[in-house]
Write an enzyme that holds these catalytic residues in place. Structure first.
Site, PDB file in Angstrom:
ATOM      1  N   ASP A 414       0.821  -1.203   0.000  1.00 15.25           N
ATOM      2  CA  ASP A 414       0.000   0.000   0.000  1.00 15.25           C
ATOM      3  C   ASP A 414       0.861   1.262   0.000  1.00 15.25           C
ATOM      4  OD1 ASP A 414      -2.667   1.304   0.439  1.00 15.25           O
ATOM      5  OD2 ASP A 414      -1.692   1.953   2.289  1.00 15.25           O
ATOM      6  N   GLU A 467       1.156  -0.572  -5.141  1.00 18.66           N
ATOM      7  CA  GLU A 467       0.188   0.488  -5.398  1.00 18.66           C
ATOM      8  C   GLU A 467       1.010   1.778  -5.467  1.00 18.66           C
ATOM      9  OE1 GLU A 467      -3.461   3.087  -3.584  1.00 18.66           O
ATOM     10  OE2 GLU A 467      -1.777   2.405  -2.395  1.00 18.66           O
TER      11      GLU A 467
END
Length: 734
Positions: A414, A467
């Site tokens: 993330d 990401e």
């Protein structure tokens, strides 16, 4: 055999001689929880005249030492200290009898044991190279020097002292001070007789004299929030996924089918535990044809509304849904169903809760000492100090921990961009350039490279996914070529541009045509995943079908056409739960998907089931058609047939497999039927057959379809394009 009571009445003769008094400074620091070596003061030690036994047992009525079955009382020194000297020539094996009001317990003395952590472990910790850190730090049930108990270890280099506080000491750590194992900053205590299920925290005395309780950063099990204690855990799960593990890496992920169903476990079916989810989720995902599931973060987090993205227990699956073994059971069930498991992993930041990582030993430890650098400006959290070897080790080991202990097949990392840029969400004057004057965080780069290299080396078949929302070069380039070393990267540009296009009224789409073609300019610069994730269906962004213009029929048609375009486009696919049946409402972590939309009694259930049927067919055909995945990273696997028909809102392209077998994808994003539409296609295909049509009646469409094969004439084919639909054509009938 019960020990003989050798305690004597006053008239029976002298008691054992008293122990030499502790140095006042040592005594004060010991009682204050600020002593670095309590084992030097407590336990058994040679002194003139014999062996001194000293125990620290607050609130005990009396303490006795038992040697060879004989019981000798220890004299009270006050403040819970008890001691005596026995006329022995060597330190014996002994136990303690500790009496409280109405209760007497015979226990092993924790302070008679040698350190239960080896020199190699300490060396690797200090070097930041302990790749199985969870086996050295935290709570480890074990047999040590022939006695069963639990070894507790914690890294707290700035602490004056560390003590163990447990549920059975009523969270008072006085009785169990830990010893420092030297310059590595690790504190250790082996506690005999303590096993699985014990709740504990570390009571830390900072260098400033402040005392506070902290949860174990390495805890493998935690209490369910809002409770915050760590729990001693040992796994007893017996894996049944040997075949999956042996073959998951047979084909490199970038050259394999990879279609992901993203799930927020607590809300997929609210109220279900890990084991109950294992009875429902694998069959649902398998029925829909997805190759993988991706779990939003499962590591323990105090606030459910963070969806797991503010982690406090990096080594513990959230206790909301069960135990760590229960989570393993779920992963195992998915593997046995032939489904890979990816989990979101959050190394970019952590929350400031005072019982967790923040200022762990009274000073910045996991976060940078520079407050400007430590604060994450967007989320009110701390960033990790990627330049500190022990912190980097904590995170690298954590990545491989999930892969090795829980058989996770992939880590979606993330917020990579927030790690890579020193000026991320910071204005001028709020950040300091690197040594070369640039904005790149060199420490974060090194960390990500180390993490990826370690995970791939230790766990064949695992994929890491970034990401990363910028144009950083080399995210999926190997580390030995200077890249970050990820296997895949979310294509945030494609997601943003294509959603912008599809959200426009068809009459306006011709002015945004480039937003659907621009992705092919950079499609092979990285190994991409096309994500329609949870982030796109919350916070006012609307569910996917609700982003679409027009009436309900048109919105569903747009939704289906878009999914058909997405599944054919180069790159892997990810779809968030609820979007597979065109849920109209935004996702809520409290309620999850609106399953009632599929109930036979609901008047529009057929509309939603039609979209669900399409997703099933998309995945089935996708997996059976190598042209759609085998050459995702090879420019030779793609060719535009029509990319400039802006006035028509039409796109057409070819995908090729390794043998050159093509698939033709045609999307008409206009609400009109286009008759006799001419497309140039390869002459070597004698007949094209419709493999999929998102306008089919069974999906809820108008059923403008091609039932017969289409033969090329003069270097092209003529089609009737259904409205707001994507059609796939192949050289063989399905």
């Amino acid at each position: 055999m019960a020990p003989r009571d050798l305690s004597l009445p006053e008239s029976a003769g002298p008691r054992p001689p008293g122990a030499p008094a502790l140095d006042p400074s040592d005594r004060g620091r010991l009682l204050a929880g600020a002593h670095h070596d309590p084992h030097a003061l407590l336990g058994a030690h040679p002194v003139p005249g014999g062996i001194v036994f000293r125990a620290l047992r607050p609130f005990a009525r009396s303490v006795a030492v038992v040697v060879d079955g004989e019981r000798t009382p220890l004299a009270s020194e006050g403040d819970g200290l008890f001691s005596a000297v026995l006329p022995l020539g060597a330190i014996p094996v002994y136990t303690l009898l500790v009496a409280y009001d109405g209760d007497e317990q015979e226990v092993h003395d924790p302070y008679r044991f040698l350190p239960a952590l080896g020199d190699l472990d300490l060396h690797l910790i200090r070097e930041g190279r302990h790749e199985q850190l969870w086996k050295a730090l935290g709570a480890e049930p074990m047999t040590h020097q022939g006695v069963t108990g639990t070894r507790f270890t914690v890294w707290a280099p700035n602490a004056q002292g560390v003590r163990l506080a447990t549920d059975f000491t009523y969270w008072d750590g006085t009785a169990f001070p830990m010893r420092s194992l030297g310059a590595c900053g690790v504190w250790e205590l082996f506690l005999p007789g303590i096993g699985e299920g014990t709740r504990y925290k570390f009571e830390i005395t900072s260098r400033y004299g402040h005392r506070f309780l902290k949860a174990d950063p390495m805890a493998r099990r935690t209490e369910a929030p809002p409770n915050t204690a760590s729990i001693v855990h040992a796994s007893h799960h017996e894996w049944g996924d040997a075949e999956w593990m042996a073959h998951r890496g047979d084909v490199p992920v970038h050259a394999a089918p990879f279609s992901v169903y993203e799930v927020h476990l607590p809300s997929w079916r609210p109220g279900l535990t890990y084991r109950q989810l294992a009875e429902e989720l694998p069959s649902y995902v398998k029925e829909l044809g997805f190759t993988h599931v991706e779990f939003m973060p499962v590591a323990e987090h105090p606030f459910g509304g963070s969806w797991g993205y503010q982690v406090t227990g990096f080594y513990a699956p959230t206790a909301r849904l069960g135990t760590p073994d229960d989570f393993k059971y779920l992963v195992d069930a998915l593997h046995r169903a032939g489904i890979g498991v990816i989990m979101d992993w959050v190394p970019a930041h952590f929350p400031k809760d005072d019982w967790a990582l923040a200022r762990f030993d009274g000073d910045p430890l996991y976060e940078p000492g520079n407050s400007q650098r430590a604060e994450h400006p967007d989320w009110g959290t701390f960033e990790f100090d990627f330049g500190r070897t022990e912190v980097r080790n904590f995170l690298v080991a954590n990545a491989t921990y999930w892969c090795e202990e829980f058989h996770i097949d992939g880590l979606r990392v993330d917020a990579v961009a927030s790690m890579l840029y020193l000026d991320y969400s910071r204005d001028s004057g709020q950040w300091t350039p690197n040594v070369y004057g640039g904005r790149e965080d060199l420490d974060a780069m090194a960390f990500l490279q180390e993490m990826n290299a370690t995970v791939y080396r230790r766990n064949p078949g695992v994929v890491t996914i970034a990401e990363e929302s910028t144009a950083w070069g080399g995210v999926t380039r190997p580390t030995d070529s200077g890249g970050l070393g990820f296997g895949l990267k979310w294509n945030m540009g494609w997601m943003h541009d294509s959603l912008e296009y599809i959200g426009k009224e068809p009459v306006h789409r011709k002015y945004h045509h480039h937003e659907m073609t621009f992705s092919m300019i950079y499609a092979y610069s990285e190994n991409y995943v096309l994500p329609i994730s949870h982030d796109e269906v919350v916070h006012g962004k609307q569910a996917l079908v609700s982003k679409m213009p027009g009436d309900w029929w048109q919105r569903r048609a747009n939704h289906r056409a878009y999914l058909g375009f997405m599944w054919a486009h180069p790159g892997k696919q990810l779809l968030f739960m609820g979007q597979e049946f065109a849920q109209g409402a935004e996702w809520s972590e409290e309620h999850g998907p609106e399953w009632w939309l599929l109930d036979p009694g609901y008047v529009a259930a057929g509309d939603h089931r039609g979209v669900q049927d399409l997703v099933r067919d998309l995945n089935t055909l996708y997996r059976a058609t190598p042209a759609l995945w085998q050459r995702d990273t090879d420019p030779g696997g793609f060719r535009w047939v029509l990319c400039d028909a802006a006035d028509d809102n039409v796109f057409a392209f070819l995908r090729y497999d390794a043998d050159g077998t093509p698939l033709l994808a045609v999307s008409n994003f206009s609400p009109v039927v286009r008759h006799d539409y001419r497309l140039g296609v390869p002459d070597e295909v004698p007949v094209w057959y419709q493999a999929l049509n998102t306008d089919a009646a069974r999906y809820g469409g108008s059923d403008v379809t091609h039932l017969d094969g289409i033969k090329p004439e003069n270097g092209g084919i003529t089609l009737t394009l259904p409205p707001l639909a994507t059609v796939w054509l192949t050289p063989s009938s399905v």
